[in-house]
Structure formats: C-alpha cells, structure tokens
Write a protein that holds these residues in place. Structure first.
Motif, PDB file in Angstrom:
ATOM      1  N   PRO A 148       0.839  -1.206   0.000  1.00 42.83           N
ATOM      2  CA  PRO A 148       0.000   0.000   0.000  1.00 42.83           C
ATOM      3  C   PRO A 148       0.868   1.248   0.000  1.00 42.83           C
ATOM      4  O   PRO A 148       1.896   1.307   0.675  1.00 42.83           O
ATOM      5  CB  PRO A 148      -0.801  -0.125   1.302  1.00 42.83           C
ATOM      6  N   ARG A 149       0.455   2.239  -0.765  1.00 37.19           N
ATOM      7  CA  ARG A 149       1.209   3.497  -0.808  1.00 37.19           C
ATOM      8  C   ARG A 149       0.944   4.287   0.474  1.00 37.19           C
ATOM      9  O   ARG A 149      -0.199   4.626   0.792  1.00 37.19           O
ATOM     10  CB  ARG A 149       0.781   4.310  -2.022  1.00 37.19           C
ATOM     11  N   LEU A 150       2.022   4.565   1.204  1.00 38.19           N
ATOM     12  CA  LEU A 150       1.927   5.308   2.461  1.00 38.19           C
ATOM     13  C   LEU A 150       3.022   6.361   2.492  1.00 38.19           C
ATOM     14  O   LEU A 150       4.106   6.158   1.919  1.00 38.19           O
ATOM     15  CB  LEU A 150       2.088   4.359   3.653  1.00 38.19           C
ATOM     16  N   PRO A 151       2.771   7.481   3.169  1.00 38.76           N
ATOM     17  CA  PRO A 151       3.796   8.530   3.248  1.00 38.76           C
ATOM     18  C   PRO A 151       5.040   8.040   3.984  1.00 38.76           C
ATOM     19  O   PRO A 151       4.958   7.234   4.913  1.00 38.76           O
ATOM     20  CB  PRO A 151       3.102   9.656   4.032  1.00 38.76           C
ATOM     21  N   ALA A 152       6.182   8.538   3.569  1.00 45.87           N
ATOM     22  CA  ALA A 152       7.435   8.193   4.240  1.00 45.87           C
ATOM     23  C   ALA A 152       7.481   8.830   5.621  1.00 45.87           C
ATOM     24  O   ALA A 152       6.844   9.853   5.891  1.00 45.87           O
ATOM     25  CB  ALA A 152       8.617   8.673   3.401  1.00 45.87           C
TER      26      ALA A 152
END
Length: 478
Positions: free
Chosen positions: A108-112
């Motif tokens: 899943p795309r998640l903020p760094a």
C-alpha cells in the motif's frame, strides 16, 4: 584451401547516394588496386586452416581463462587481473542499476516517515536507530528517532569509503570499493555505543564511526548481518572468510564464522560454522545435502547476558538460516548445548526474553518454491525451554498487518506484550499489539511513496541506552 568472398558487381544509382557497394572481388580473390587500404584488408582472402586455428586457440584461451578465474587466489597478479575482467559485466550492470534499494513487490502506498496512531494514546518512551536510504543524499544514513513524537534527533553519515580505502582483502564474493561504497552500503544493524559512536558494516569491513560520521577504526574482512554486544562489552558479529578455509569448495563459498571483536576493533577470536558443527557431530546437517555456496547463512549471534537454568552468561545463540536451525553455543568450550531445526523456516533474529524463553523471527518460507515464497505471513515464535513448547503469540498481529518479508526481518517482544517488528524488504517498521493494533509505524520511502528496504533497526530504551542517546544527540560536529 581459402575462404573466398562471392563476386559482387559495382552498382551505381542516378537517384543519389553515390557508390555504396562493396569493391569488386575477382574469382581468384584479388581486389582492384583503386580500392582503399582498409577495403583491401577487409576483403583479403583468409586460409581455412588459419580460421580453424584461431577458433581452436580462442577456445583454449577461454578454458585457460576460466581455470585462472576459478583458482584466481593462487595466481598472483594474473589471477587478480582475471577476476577483475570476469567481474566487468557485473560492474557495467551495476552502473546502470542505481544504488537505491527499492522494493519491487506490491504494497500500500503510504507517506514516508513516522506516524503514531492517535486513537491509541500510547506515547512510546523509547527510541529507534534505523538506517534508511536518503534519496536527497543518494545513500543510506543512520538515523536516531524519538518515538514519542517521531522527531529525528540526529543523522549520522558514516564515511564508509574511508574504511573501504583501508581494505586489502580480495575475494570472489565482493569488491568493497565497487559493491559497498557510500551510495550502495546499507549500514546494516547499527550498534550505538556509550560515547555516541556507531559500529556498522554491510558484507564489508566492520567499522566504528563517531557521531559526526568520522572513521575511528575499521577491521578488514566481510562482516555480515547482526552486530551485538556481549556481557563483557565485546562485539559478536557474523564473519565470512574472503577466501574459503573449507577444502574442496568453490571460491564463491560462504565460509561463515562466529567472530568476537573488542570495542577497539581487534579480532579476538573466529571459528567457522563448519568447524563448530563438525566438532559437535552435526556436520551431516550440511554435508548430507547437495552442494551449495551458501549452506549455513549465519545471520544472528545473540549473546546471553546473565546465567539462567538453561544457559550461562557468555553463551551465544546462533541462527543458521539455510539450515532452518537455531543453536545454543558455548564459545568457552566449543560445545553446542541445544539445537533445533524447525518449526521456523529461514529464520532471523533470536531475542532472549527472560531466563527460559527466546523469540525467533520466523520468515516462514516455502523453501521448495521459486523465489522462496513466504507461506502467508512471517511469524514471531516464542520457544519456552522450561515447558518445551513453541508458541506464536503474535499470529493475529502478523495476519492483520500482512507482515511478509521474504528475506531478513526483525522482531522484538516488549515487556508490556507489544512487539517491534521490521518488515525489512518492504521498508516498514512498526510497533504492534498482539491483536494487530498498530501503535506507530515508520516507512522508508521516497516522495512518490516508493519503498526502500530497511537494514535492521534497533529499539533503544532510555533506561539502558540513555547515555549513548544523549551523546549521539549532543556531540558537536565541526
């Protein structure tokens, strides 16, 4: 007999382009005198015997080159030149690959960066020492993070090229200047010492750097995986002999060893895994299998810090991934006191929980499948020596969070029942409750949320690591 070229007629065109055809070659192989010297050379007749001689000599040269490469350590300057030539395709390939350790799988795309679950109200009093890839610097750094708010207290940028410049070993396994320079060195499992300095490696020389990243000392060789401090302050680190000491193996054999190093960088002792197993009547565990360059894969040496009913201060637990084996080893006598193969498969990270329990990060790999696929999720198993049972208290947490790193991975149960888990390949570090609730997470990624692999984070407690944390935070750099 000669190899002759077929006669070709000159063709001219009134539609432009000029004379582009090959020169006329007569049936007896002669080239007209008006042709250029280069054309005369290219169209010169070649005797068949000469062509065959070139093919035979070329094949013989390739065989001889392969023989030199195979035993290059014994061939002096010629061997070193041969192995460098053989590595040329890898060098060219690496120049196009880039240095960022991107994870290529699905996620899943998640903020760094750091995120704390506001619904939980937990304020973690600990700290984390991580070594993420920094896309702005184009290399990995060692980052000290305060977990109560996610603040970065210090980035240490070790001068790994200075350590590599001192290296003198040659090996078919790695070229540290090419493979482990600053952009490619992952800074594995950094260990924070009381003066704020760190000890790191990456299948490269073991080195200590001050809080400003300046080299303090380096120990040449191939040091891998975990770095742990024993009860006497010495360091235990897996070591791989650059040139195998085991007879009859290839130069690319991973001759793993258990190394003990002083805090000032002196190698105190080193004994190969093969020798340990042989001495304890367990050599059949690897000798009874088909040949592999990597039969052991020693990935963790966990020192015992205090006496207990099942071990003594100074013993060490060994994790041998490719045997799916965990062993309790006593360096003082050279004896294996306890060992077990399975239920863990390709495991990492042994942690001593108390005087009768250990935990093991189980990668839970389907070993007979292509790419060593994970069987659903990883597991964090607990082995109870008093009861003789193995349990999986974090099964729900791993299932709910789909924790499934194929390689590497870390897991540390905490006294309150939570666990710190690193999903290494996917670049995710998180604190989870047994029911799967995420207390906080740290994601290693770029601005486009593409994940970078982590390199074995360490959870720090201010009660035991407070002095080291303070020194790392406050040491000025000029």
């Amino acid at each position: 007999m000669f190899v002759m070229f077929r006669q070709v007629d000159l063709v001219s065109s009134d539609k432009g382009g000029g004379d582009t055809a090959a020169p006329v070659v007569s049936r007896d192989g002669r080239v007209p005198p008006e042709t250029s010297p280069l054309e005369r050379l290219l169209y010169r007749p070649v005797p068949l015997w000469l062509l065959l001689l070139v093919i035979v000599l070329g094949a013989g040269g390739l065989i001889a080159f392969g023989a030199v490469v195979d035993g290059w350590q014994k061939s002096g300057a010629l061997g070193r030149a041969a192995i460098q030539t053989a590595r040329l395709p890898d060098t060219i390939k690496r120049s196009f690959e880039g240095s960022a350790p991107y994870f290529r799988g699905q996620y899943p795309r998640l903020p760094a960066g750091f995120w704390r679950n506001p619904a939980q109200g937990l304020v973690d009093p600990g700290y984390a020492l991580v070594s993420p890839y920094d896309p702005e610097r184009g290399r990995s750094v060692v980052r000290l993070i305060r977990l109560s708010d996610g603040a970065t207290l210090r980035d240490i940028v070790p001068d790994v090229d200075a350590a590599n410049a001192r290296s003198r070993f040659t090996s078919a396994l790695t070229d540290v200047r090419r493979d482990k320079d600053a952009p490619r060195n992952r800074l594995m499992h950094p260990l924070l010492l009381s003066d704020g300095s760190i000890v790191v490696h990456d299948s490269s020389p073991l080195a200590r750097y001050d809080p400003c990243g300046r080299l303090m000392w380096s120990l040449d060789g191939i040091f891998t995986h975990s770095t742990e401090r024993g009860p006497d302050g010495t360091l235990w680190v897996p070591y791989r002999h650059p040139r195998p000491t085991e007879p009859g193996v290839r130069p690319t054999f991973w001759d793993d060893a258990v190394a003990n190093v002083s805090p000032d960088g002196t190698l105190l002792s080193s004994v190969t895994v093969a020798a340990i197993l042989e001495r304890n009547g367990l050599g059949h565990l690897w000798r009874g299998r088909p040949y592999s360059d990597d039969p052991f894969h020693l990935n963790d040496i966990q020192p015992v810090m205090a006496d207990g009913p099942h071990w003594r201060r100074g013993d060490v637990f060994l994790s041998l991934r490719n045997l799916s084996m965990v062993a309790l080893y006593r360096p003082a006598t050279g004896r294996i006191l306890w060992w077990r193969v399975l239920p863990w498969r390709f495991q990492h990270d042994v942690t001593i929980l108390d005087d009768h329990r250990i935990s093991v990060f189980d990668n839970n790999v389907l070993m007979g499948y292509p790419r060593e696929a994970v069987n659903g999720t990883n597991r964090l198993l607990v082995q109870d020596f008093a009861k003789g049972v193995t349990t999986s208290p974090y099964a729900e947490a791993f299932r709910r969070n789909a924790i499934a790193t194929r390689a590497q991975g870390r897991g540390t149960p905490l006294p309150d029942g939570d666990a710190i888990v690193e999903e290494t390949e996917q670049g995710r570090l998180l604190r989870v409750a047994p029911d799967g609730t995420v207390r906080w997470r740290y994601i290693s990624a770029d601005a486009q949320q593409r994940r970078f692999a982590l390199a074995w984070a360490r959870y720090l407690d201010s009660s035991t690591d407070g002095t080291a944390i303070q020194k790392a935070m406050t040491t000025p750099c000029v």
